[in-house]
Design an enzyme around this catalytic site. Structure first.
Site, PDB file in Angstrom:
ATOM      1  N   HIS A 104       0.814  -1.222   0.000  1.00  0.00           N
ATOM      2  CA  HIS A 104       0.000   0.000   0.000  1.00  0.00           C
ATOM      3  C   HIS A 104       0.846   1.270   0.000  1.00  0.00           C
ATOM      4  O   HIS A 104       0.343   2.350  -0.310  1.00  0.00           O
ATOM      5  CB  HIS A 104      -0.988  -0.001   1.173  1.00  0.00           C
ATOM      6  CG  HIS A 104      -0.388   0.288   2.517  1.00  0.00           C
ATOM      7  ND1 HIS A 104      -0.030  -0.699   3.413  1.00  0.00           N
ATOM      8  CD2 HIS A 104      -0.085   1.459   3.133  1.00  0.00           C
ATOM      9  CE1 HIS A 104       0.453  -0.151   4.508  1.00  0.00           C
ATOM     10  NE2 HIS A 104       0.439   1.161   4.367  1.00  0.00           N
ATOM     11  N   ASP A 134       0.327  -7.552   1.485  1.00  0.00           N
ATOM     12  CA  ASP A 134       0.772  -6.160   1.641  1.00  0.00           C
ATOM     13  C   ASP A 134       2.293  -6.047   1.657  1.00  0.00           C
ATOM     14  O   ASP A 134       2.866  -5.272   2.419  1.00  0.00           O
ATOM     15  CB  ASP A 134       0.185  -5.531   2.913  1.00  0.00           C
ATOM     16  CG  ASP A 134       0.194  -4.003   2.854  1.00  0.00           C
ATOM     17  OD1 ASP A 134       0.320  -3.459   1.750  1.00  0.00           O
ATOM     18  OD2 ASP A 134       0.093  -3.366   3.915  1.00  0.00           O
ATOM     19  N   SER A 208       4.618   2.548   7.903  1.00  0.00           N
ATOM     20  CA  SER A 208       4.314   1.406   7.043  1.00  0.00           C
ATOM     21  C   SER A 208       5.516   1.018   6.190  1.00  0.00           C
ATOM     22  O   SER A 208       6.133   1.866   5.547  1.00  0.00           O
ATOM     23  CB  SER A 208       3.134   1.734   6.129  1.00  0.00           C
ATOM     24  OG  SER A 208       1.948   1.889   6.861  1.00  0.00           O
TER      25      SER A 208
END
Length: 354
Positions: A104, A134, A208
């Protein structure tokens, strides 16, 4: 304060690494316990990632009317506007310039720039990306890169100390510490391949793709999500386990995508009721609820009611765990399932299909 004190006591006592069973790389400076020695070694491997993507420009609903567009000589489609976002990544292979991050973080990117701790800015190429886990793999061209060694996430235990490193809110490299709060978390996203490590080490937007590291300096997870009603850290963060990330990375490096494996079984968790009904006692794993005719599982002799407790010697704790192991094993590979039946345990070799 209590967490800091516990970490200090653990360091003074020379606690063992959860990944390797060796002493933590920490030290004492001026009589005060410190994580600086291990951070000096691992932080150069954690990078900041800047992504430029293209988003459709906002438009008036009247723009959808072709006569309105023609009258005012407007383009047929709204113009795309550049959008800048930031995240983190981890150098896994210094020789090949491979950087792991989240799918993402780089999804829809038209340009990706990796910034090293020493300030170098490098253009990155996307090798491949997997939405279901992911995980994404980037490549940069540079010398004197520092890679982060990978630990065994299957050996983690709740209560192990970890450090999260990333780029929260675009501030630049930031380090936080905590413990492993839980293992095998699922139901966080809608894509199905989940086996998250939960930690109370502060993880915020921008973290992230960053590293979750053990006290001996091994990558144990890729930080990927938080659970927060307000969008900030509340002590519930999630990381993709290193073993899952490594399995995905190997496939992405090979041909840029992940080929899902299957053996043709439907599985469910071994709950206490299921264990009692099958006379399993304390056995835990995934019970086979059904076998597809003509599938690799049927050819291997698996049957409904079999309980899978391990794959290639690695314990299976749930149905999700088994699905992850099978789904991330390349087609054509044979695996050994440890199976418990009413007549006792046995090992069954199954060839993974696509």
């Amino acid at each position: 304060m209590i967490t800091t004190l516990l970490v200090a006591l653990a360091l003074v006592a020379g606690i063992a690494s959860p990944a390797l069973g060796q002493p933590a790389i920490a030290g004492i400076a001026g009589g005060v316990p410190t994580l600086a020695p291990v951070l000096d070694r691992v932080t150069p491997a954690v990078v900041n990632i800047s992504v430029i993507s293209r988003a459709p420009g906002s438009s008036n609903p009247l723009y959808n009317d072709p006569y309105f567009r023609r009258f005012f000589d407007l383009p047929d489609m709204p113009q795309e506007e550049p959008r800048l976002s930031a995240g983190s990544g981890v150098i896994i292979d210094a020789a090949r310039g491979h950087v792991l991050t989240n799918h993402h973080v780089v999804a829809g990117a038209s340009e990706i720039v990796v910034t090293l701790k020493d300030g170098r800015r490098l253009s990155a190429r996307l090798i491949g990306s997997d939405k279901a886990t992911d995980i994404a793999l980037l490549k940069v061209q540079a010398t004197n890169l520092v890679a982060l060694p990978i630990g065994d996430s299957d050996r983690l235990k709740v209560g192990d100390y970890v450090v999260a490193i990333g780029n929260p809110f675009g501030l630049g490299q930031t380090v936080t510490s905590g413990i492993v709060s839980a293992l095998g978390r699922t139901g966080i996203s809608n894509d199905g391949y989940e086996d998250f490590i939960q930690t109370d080490a502060s993880i915020n937007p921008g973290n992230s793709g960053g590293a979750l590291v053990t006290l001996d300096g091994r990558l144990i997870g890729i930080n990927t999500a938080i659970l927060s009603p307000a969008g900030g850290n509340v002590g519930i963060g999630f990381a993709v386990p290193s073993n899952m990330a490594l399995a995905v990375m190997n496939q992405l490096a090979h041909d840029g995508r992940v080929h899902r494996g299957r053996v043709g079984i439907a599985v469910q968790d071994v709950t206490s009721d299921v264990a009692e009904a099958l006379g399993l006692g304390e056995v835990r794993g995934a019970v086979i609820a059904g076998v597809e005719p003509g599938s690799p599982a049927q050819r291997a002799g698996l049957a409904a009611g079999d309980v899978v407790t391990a794959v290639d010697g690695r314990p299976v704790h749930s149905a999700a765990s088994l699905r992850n192991r099978i789904g991330l094993t390349p087609a054509g590979t044979s695996v050994t399932l440890s199976v418990r039946r009413s007549d006792g345990p046995r090992n069954v070799s199954v060839r993974i299909s696509s």
